[in-house]
Scaffold this motif. Sequence first.
Motif, PDB file in Angstrom:
ATOM      1  N   ASP A   8       0.831  -1.208   0.000  1.00 57.44           N
ATOM      2  CA  ASP A   8       0.000   0.000   0.000  1.00 57.44           C
ATOM      3  C   ASP A   8       0.863   1.255   0.000  1.00 57.44           C
ATOM      4  O   ASP A   8       0.565   2.226  -0.706  1.00 57.44           O
ATOM      5  CB  ASP A   8      -0.951   0.006   1.199  1.00 57.44           C
ATOM      6  CG  ASP A   8      -2.081  -1.002   1.071  1.00 57.44           C
ATOM      7  OD1 ASP A   8      -2.290  -1.552  -0.035  1.00 57.44           O
ATOM      8  OD2 ASP A   8      -2.747  -1.271   2.096  1.00 57.44           O
ATOM      9  N   LEU A   9       1.928   1.261   0.801  1.00 54.07           N
ATOM     10  CA  LEU A   9       2.821   2.411   0.853  1.00 54.07           C
ATOM     11  C   LEU A   9       3.549   2.582  -0.476  1.00 54.07           C
ATOM     12  O   LEU A   9       3.716   3.712  -0.958  1.00 54.07           O
ATOM     13  CB  LEU A   9       3.823   2.260   2.005  1.00 54.07           C
ATOM     14  CG  LEU A   9       4.800   3.417   2.208  1.00 54.07           C
ATOM     15  CD1 LEU A   9       4.065   4.751   2.385  1.00 54.07           C
ATOM     16  CD2 LEU A   9       5.694   3.132   3.409  1.00 54.07           C
ATOM     17  N   GLU A  11       2.411   1.744  -3.405  1.00 53.70           N
ATOM     18  CA  GLU A  11       1.446   2.312  -4.353  1.00 53.70           C
ATOM     19  C   GLU A  11       1.216   3.797  -4.078  1.00 53.70           C
ATOM     20  O   GLU A  11       1.083   4.597  -5.003  1.00 53.70           O
ATOM     21  CB  GLU A  11       0.124   1.559  -4.333  1.00 53.70           C
ATOM     22  CG  GLU A  11      -0.818   2.085  -5.405  1.00 53.70           C
ATOM     23  CD  GLU A  11      -2.054   1.255  -5.612  1.00 53.70           C
ATOM     24  OE1 GLU A  11      -2.544   1.250  -6.750  1.00 53.70           O
ATOM     25  OE2 GLU A  11      -2.526   0.624  -4.658  1.00 53.70           O
ATOM     26  N   LYS A  12       1.197   4.177  -2.822  1.00 56.61           N
ATOM     27  CA  LYS A  12       1.048   5.596  -2.465  1.00 56.61           C
ATOM     28  C   LYS A  12       2.178   6.412  -3.080  1.00 56.61           C
ATOM     29  O   LYS A  12       1.948   7.498  -3.616  1.00 56.61           O
ATOM     30  CB  LYS A  12       1.049   5.750  -0.938  1.00 56.61           C
ATOM     31  CG  LYS A  12       1.017   7.173  -0.463  1.00 56.61           C
ATOM     32  CD  LYS A  12       1.157   7.265   1.044  1.00 56.61           C
ATOM     33  CE  LYS A  12       1.389   8.701   1.464  1.00 56.61           C
ATOM     34  NZ  LYS A  12       1.795   8.810   2.864  1.00 56.61           N
ATOM     35  N   GLN A  13       3.398   5.893  -3.016  1.00 56.41           N
ATOM     36  CA  GLN A  13       4.540   6.600  -3.584  1.00 56.41           C
ATOM     37  C   GLN A  13       4.426   6.671  -5.108  1.00 56.41           C
ATOM     38  O   GLN A  13       4.710   7.713  -5.709  1.00 56.41           O
ATOM     39  CB  GLN A  13       5.852   5.899  -3.196  1.00 56.41           C
ATOM     40  CG  GLN A  13       6.059   5.702  -1.719  1.00 56.41           C
ATOM     41  CD  GLN A  13       5.880   6.957  -0.895  1.00 56.41           C
ATOM     42  OE1 GLN A  13       6.469   7.976  -1.190  1.00 56.41           O
ATOM     43  NE2 GLN A  13       5.065   6.876   0.127  1.00 56.41           N
ATOM     44  N   ALA A  16       1.914   9.304  -6.024  1.00 56.58           N
ATOM     45  CA  ALA A  16       2.454  10.649  -5.817  1.00 56.58           C
ATOM     46  C   ALA A  16       3.356  11.058  -6.981  1.00 56.58           C
ATOM     47  O   ALA A  16       3.307  12.203  -7.447  1.00 56.58           O
ATOM     48  CB  ALA A  16       3.219  10.715  -4.498  1.00 56.58           C
ATOM     49  N   GLU A  58       9.463   7.618   4.282  1.00 53.96           N
ATOM     50  CA  GLU A  58       8.652   6.528   3.737  1.00 53.96           C
ATOM     51  C   GLU A  58       9.452   5.709   2.724  1.00 53.96           C
ATOM     52  O   GLU A  58       9.346   4.484   2.704  1.00 53.96           O
ATOM     53  CB  GLU A  58       7.369   7.073   3.108  1.00 53.96           C
ATOM     54  CG  GLU A  58       6.394   7.616   4.131  1.00 53.96           C
ATOM     55  CD  GLU A  58       5.125   8.171   3.523  1.00 53.96           C
ATOM     56  OE1 GLU A  58       5.064   8.373   2.281  1.00 53.96           O
ATOM     57  OE2 GLU A  58       4.177   8.410   4.285  1.00 53.96           O
TER      58      GLU A  58
END
Length: 75
Positions: A8-9, A11-13, A16, A58
């Motif tokens: 999930d992290l 994919e967040k990056q 962005a 992150e």
Amino acid sequence: MDDKEAIDLLEKQLVALENAKLDMSMDRKFFYVGEYDLTLEGVYVAHKRHPGVLDPAEIQALVEDFNLDTAEFDR
């Protein structure tokens, strides 16, 4: 962090970077087929080339979680 949190992290990056109008199309393809290590490599390189888009803490957390050797990317 567990696998789901790491993915999930990641994919967040990726989102962005895409929102910053960077071409992450190949990395997105790697992500969709579950090649998360390759996705992280692309995200890491984009982070190095475009500082300020992603949260360095992150990225470091992902590097540690995926046990990514960044030596070749840090030259």
